[in-house]
Motif scaffolding. Structure first.
Motif, PDB file in Angstrom:
ATOM      1  N   PRO A 104      59.203   3.833  18.654  1.00  0.00           N
ATOM      2  CA  PRO A 104      60.160   4.938  18.586  1.00  0.00           C
ATOM      3  C   PRO A 104      60.360   5.407  17.154  1.00  0.00           C
ATOM      4  N   SER A 105      60.836   6.605  17.016  1.00  0.00           N
ATOM      5  CA  SER A 105      61.065   7.188  15.697  1.00  0.00           C
ATOM      6  C   SER A 105      62.427   6.783  15.152  1.00  0.00           C
ATOM      7  N   ASP A 106      62.533   6.785  13.830  1.00  0.00           N
ATOM      8  CA  ASP A 106      63.848   6.622  13.209  1.00  0.00           C
ATOM      9  C   ASP A 106      64.714   7.830  13.566  1.00  0.00           C
ATOM     10  N   ARG A 153      66.687  13.819   1.197  1.00  0.00           N
ATOM     11  CA  ARG A 153      65.481  13.008   1.155  1.00  0.00           C
ATOM     12  C   ARG A 153      64.456  13.482   2.194  1.00  0.00           C
ATOM     13  N   THR A 154      63.377  12.712   2.288  1.00  0.00           N
ATOM     14  CA  THR A 154      62.321  13.025   3.243  1.00  0.00           C
ATOM     15  C   THR A 154      62.500  12.181   4.504  1.00  0.00           C
ATOM     16  N   MET A 155      62.284  12.799   5.644  1.00  0.00           N
ATOM     17  CA  MET A 155      62.454  12.125   6.926  1.00  0.00           C
ATOM     18  C   MET A 155      61.190  12.300   7.760  1.00  0.00           C
ATOM     19  N   LYS A 156      60.708  11.191   8.325  1.00  0.00           N
ATOM     20  CA  LYS A 156      59.526  11.244   9.187  1.00  0.00           C
ATOM     21  C   LYS A 156      59.937  11.200  10.643  1.00  0.00           C
ATOM     22  N   ILE A 164      59.812  15.871   7.429  1.00  0.00           N
ATOM     23  CA  ILE A 164      60.739  16.921   6.980  1.00  0.00           C
ATOM     24  C   ILE A 164      61.094  16.665   5.520  1.00  0.00           C
ATOM     25  N   LEU A 165      60.876  17.644   4.683  1.00  0.00           N
ATOM     26  CA  LEU A 165      61.198  17.534   3.267  1.00  0.00           C
ATOM     27  C   LEU A 165      62.595  18.078   2.992  1.00  0.00           C
ATOM     28  N   ASN A 166      63.273  17.447   2.027  1.00  0.00           N
ATOM     29  CA  ASN A 166      64.587  17.918   1.578  1.00  0.00           C
ATOM     30  C   ASN A 166      65.526  18.144   2.772  1.00  0.00           C
ATOM     31  N   VAL A 167      65.862  17.058   3.444  1.00  0.00           N
ATOM     32  CA  VAL A 167      66.684  17.120   4.651  1.00  0.00           C
ATOM     33  C   VAL A 167      68.061  17.713   4.334  1.00  0.00           C
TER      34      VAL A 167
END
Length: 220
Positions: A30-32, A39-42, A108-111
């Motif tokens: 599962p994803s975070d 910050r960056t989020m995957k 996702i960059l720069n959340v």
């Protein structure tokens, strides 16, 4: 000594062959769901293929669920091309998918706070067989929450620590097994050599009889 070297080289070759023969295993983790502001989020989306040897055409669609429960397209991967669609996420999305297209994740960059909400990952595959072309669709939802500071997840931290401890223990066990097998084979070889040496060193009764001097009998 030569036998010991051969045994060691043979064991090391088997170990290298075993390591090279290991194939990566696909696991649909599962994803975070928590992102930190700025910050960056995957966004992790993994869709495993059970039969990797079968060719397939893959299309990946990423959507954002609006407050009106509508699907807003934000990203498209089709025919080997990745495309960021016109949306509030334009310029802030990176494709991080794998070559085999089992991992089709986004970054996702720069959340920002506007990134809160639900994301949908839709994977469409059409397989090619001799007589027919079946297709499957796999859909995953990710509920993302943006926080100003990262929260501490004790369970994830302990799980990561246990994973590294287990990896170290398995590596140590493998080395112990290699040393044990090497010493066992070496001991067996030494015993064989000692047996042969002792056998050659024991005088034979026939040799003793043959070596005994002959005396001539004279008649009186």
């Amino acid at each position: 000594m030569i036998t010991r070297t051969r045994v060691f080289v043979y064991t090391l070759s088997l170990l290298i062959f075993a390591v090279q023969g290991v194939r990566p295993v696909c696991v649909e983790v599962p994803s975070d769901t928590e992102a930190v502001l700025g910050r960056t989020m995957k966004l992790t989306c993994i869709s495993c293929v059970k039969r990797e040897e079968v060719s397939a055409q893959t299309r990946v669609d990423w959507y954002y669920v609006t407050p009106l429960k509508e699907l807003l397209p934000i990203f498209l991967y089709d025919s080997g091309k990745a495309q960021v669609l016109d949306s509030p996420w334009a310029g802030r999305l990176n494709w991080t998918g794998s070559k085999d297209l089992q991992d089709v994740s986004l970054r996702i960059l720069n959340v920002s706070h506007q990134d809160n909400g639900t994301y949908v990952c839709k994977v469409f595959r059409q397989f090619t067989f001799d007589s027919y072309m079946p297709s499957i669709t796999n859909t995953k939802k990710i509920h993302l929450v943006v926080r100003e500071r990262a929260s501490t997840d004790a369970t994830a931290m302990y799980s990561e620590i246990m994973m590294y401890v287990l990896l170290v223990c398995l590596t140590f066990w493998l080395l112990v097994e290699m040393v044990y097998c090497y010493r066992k084979i070496s001991t067996s070889d030494e015993q064989t050599q000692d047996t042969v040496t002792n056998y050659l060193a024991v005088p034979s009764p026939q040799k003793d009889n043959m070596a005994a001097p002959l005396t001539e009998q004279t008649s009186g």
